[in-house]
Motif scaffolding. Structure first.
Motif, PDB file in Angstrom:
ATOM      1  N   ASP A   1      62.162  43.006  96.702  1.00 25.28           N
ATOM      2  CA  ASP A   1      61.724  44.401  96.609  1.00 25.28           C
ATOM      3  C   ASP A   1      60.245  44.538  96.271  1.00 25.28           C
ATOM      4  O   ASP A   1      59.802  45.579  95.800  1.00 25.28           O
TER       5      ASP A   1
ATOM      6  N   ASP B   1      68.726  40.937  95.400  1.00 25.87           N
ATOM      7  CA  ASP B   1      67.632  41.506  94.606  1.00 25.87           C
ATOM      8  C   ASP B   1      67.866  43.003  94.382  1.00 25.87           C
ATOM      9  O   ASP B   1      67.405  43.569  93.391  1.00 25.87           O
TER      10      ASP B   1
ATOM     11  N   LYS C   1      69.638  45.835  90.401  1.00 25.24           N
ATOM     12  CA  LYS C   1      69.234  47.059  89.677  1.00 25.24           C
ATOM     13  C   LYS C   1      70.375  47.605  88.821  1.00 25.24           C
ATOM     14  O   LYS C   1      70.145  48.360  87.871  1.00 25.24           O
TER      15      LYS C   1
ATOM     16  N   HIS D   1      67.174  39.128  86.230  1.00 23.70           N
ATOM     17  CA  HIS D   1      65.899  38.563  86.690  1.00 23.70           C
ATOM     18  C   HIS D   1      65.411  37.482  85.727  1.00 23.70           C
ATOM     19  O   HIS D   1      64.833  36.493  86.158  1.00 23.70           O
TER      20      HIS D   1
ATOM     21  N   HIS E   1      64.606  33.808  95.331  1.00 26.70           N
ATOM     22  CA  HIS E   1      64.584  34.729  94.184  1.00 26.70           C
ATOM     23  C   HIS E   1      65.800  35.675  94.193  1.00 26.70           C
ATOM     24  O   HIS E   1      66.528  35.784  93.206  1.00 26.70           O
TER      25      HIS E   1
ATOM     26  N   CYS F   1      68.971  36.163  91.630  1.00 30.95           N
ATOM     27  CA  CYS F   1      69.180  37.476  90.994  1.00 30.95           C
ATOM     28  C   CYS F   1      70.607  37.957  91.231  1.00 30.95           C
ATOM     29  O   CYS F   1      71.228  38.548  90.335  1.00 30.95           O
TER      30      CYS F   1
HETATM   31 ZN   LIG Z   1      63.393  40.778  92.172  1.00 28.05          ZN
END
Ligand SMILES: [Zn+2]
Length: 350
Positions: A125, A172, A176, A252, A268, A272
């Motif tokens: 992101d 990713d 959230k 993260h 990544h 995540c």
């Molecule tokens: Zn990230």
């Protein structure tokens, strides 16, 4: 600078142009021509992935900076000084994956010119965010950078990238779910101010991709469009918050710790995603549903699929809270036994 808060003033800088769709080369070319009337564009790219988009600089003066492996902060600071003294750079155009876009944003901040972001993958992101994830002598860090002036996400190009990148972008984005809960926890402790709007926007990004799991799994254009919009929205949420808080929490921290202990094994977003399963369990979320969605899009859900050892996962869980001084559900850290139990309950370890 995006999202700086001064004496009650919340000052937000956002991209002026966001385009998502197939065949964006000619509109991006026209935009860059209107933006750059003198000097050259600094074209930052990787080895080959930029080639489908190279005609975006047709008729424009440009100098190239090829980046073959993720640069450190020191590398980029040196490059920005050399380039700025040699050339008149009027804008930075970053075409590539995560580290290319991050490098472009940092270089544009250092040189003091706008950045145009053209991602070739949907793996993270950072495509529209004001942060750059880079390595410094202190390890992995998220550094403040310019929010891109424009973002062009060509879905035809993204569709040509390996599905692994799409699955990583999904990971990713669902991150959230836990990032926002960690932020709220820190605010309840009186440690940070909570931004309702940016948190809601980041949460919406995760809900959108979860609602489109099937279409993202098959890689169809409508699914990639949802993912691209979610990744951009998450970047915008960071710009509004003035930090990566809405997009980055304990999941993260786990991913950063894993990158330290087992460098470059997992992408990544893949790390995540697995972090979100485990932190989701700690937060009392339906971690099995999150795990199922990751499985459906073909993202890793355990240590073996991340290509890391069980011991690396456990150690990462025990050191994650030390990665930065951000308060999360990990509090003062997990013991080895607690970490192992969490990884086993959530099936990250057999
Ligand atoms: Zn990230």
């Amino acid at each position: 600078m995006a999202g700086i808060k001064l004496k009650g003033i919340h000052d937000v800088t956002l991209p002026e142009r966001i385009a998502i769709g197939p065949d964006l080369i000619s509109s991006a070319n026209s935009y860059i021509k209107s933006l750059v009337t003198t000097g050259s564009v600094l074209l930052v790219h990787g080895k080959h992935s930029y080639l489908p988009l190279i005609s975006v600089v047709a008729g424009i003066n440009f100098v190239e900076l090829q980046i073959d492996k993720p640069p450190t902060l020191g590398d980029l600071l040196q490059a920005s000084e050399q380039l700025a003294s040699r050339e008149k750079i009027s804008a930075v155009l970053a075409i590539g994956g995560g580290s290319i876009i991050d490098s472009g944003k940092l270089l544009s901040s250092r040189i003091g010119v706008p950045c145009i972001s053209m991602p070739t993958t949907l793996s993270h992101d950072g495509i529209a965010s004001p942060r750059a994830s880079l390595y410094s002598s202190l390890g992995p860090s998220s550094i403040a950078a310019k929010v891109p002036r424009a973002v062009f996400v060509d879905l035809r190009v993204a569709a040509q990238s390996p599905h692994r990148f799409v699955a990583a972008g999904f990971g990713d984005t669902i991150a959230k779910k836990t990032a926002v809960l960690d932020w709220r926890l820190a605010s309840e402790k009186g440690l940070e101010e909570f931004g309702d709007y940016s948190a809601a926007l980041a949460g919406l990004s995760a809900d959108h991709v979860l609602g489109a799991t099937d279409r993202i799994a098959t890689g169809e254009e409508s699914g990639l469009r949802v993912l691209a919009e979610a990744l951009v929205s998450s970047g915008i949420a960071m710009a509004i918050a003035g930090s990566s808080r809405p997009a980055s929490g304990s999941e993260h921290l786990f991913a950063h710790a894993l990158q330290l202990l087992a460098p470059n094994k997992a992408l990544h977003g893949e790390a995540c995603g697995v972090g979100t399963i485990m932190m989701g369990k700690l937060h009392g979320l339906d971690w099995e549903a999150l795990r199922y969605s990751l499985k459906l899009v073909g993202a890793p859900v355990n240590a073996k699929e991340l290509h890391v050892s069980g011991i690396d996962v456990i150690r990462s869980l025990t050191i994650a809270h030390k990665i930065n001084n951000r308060y999360t559900i990990l509090g003062n850290g997990l013991s080895f036994e607690e970490a192992e139990r969490l990884a086993r309950i959530t099936k990250v370890l057999d």
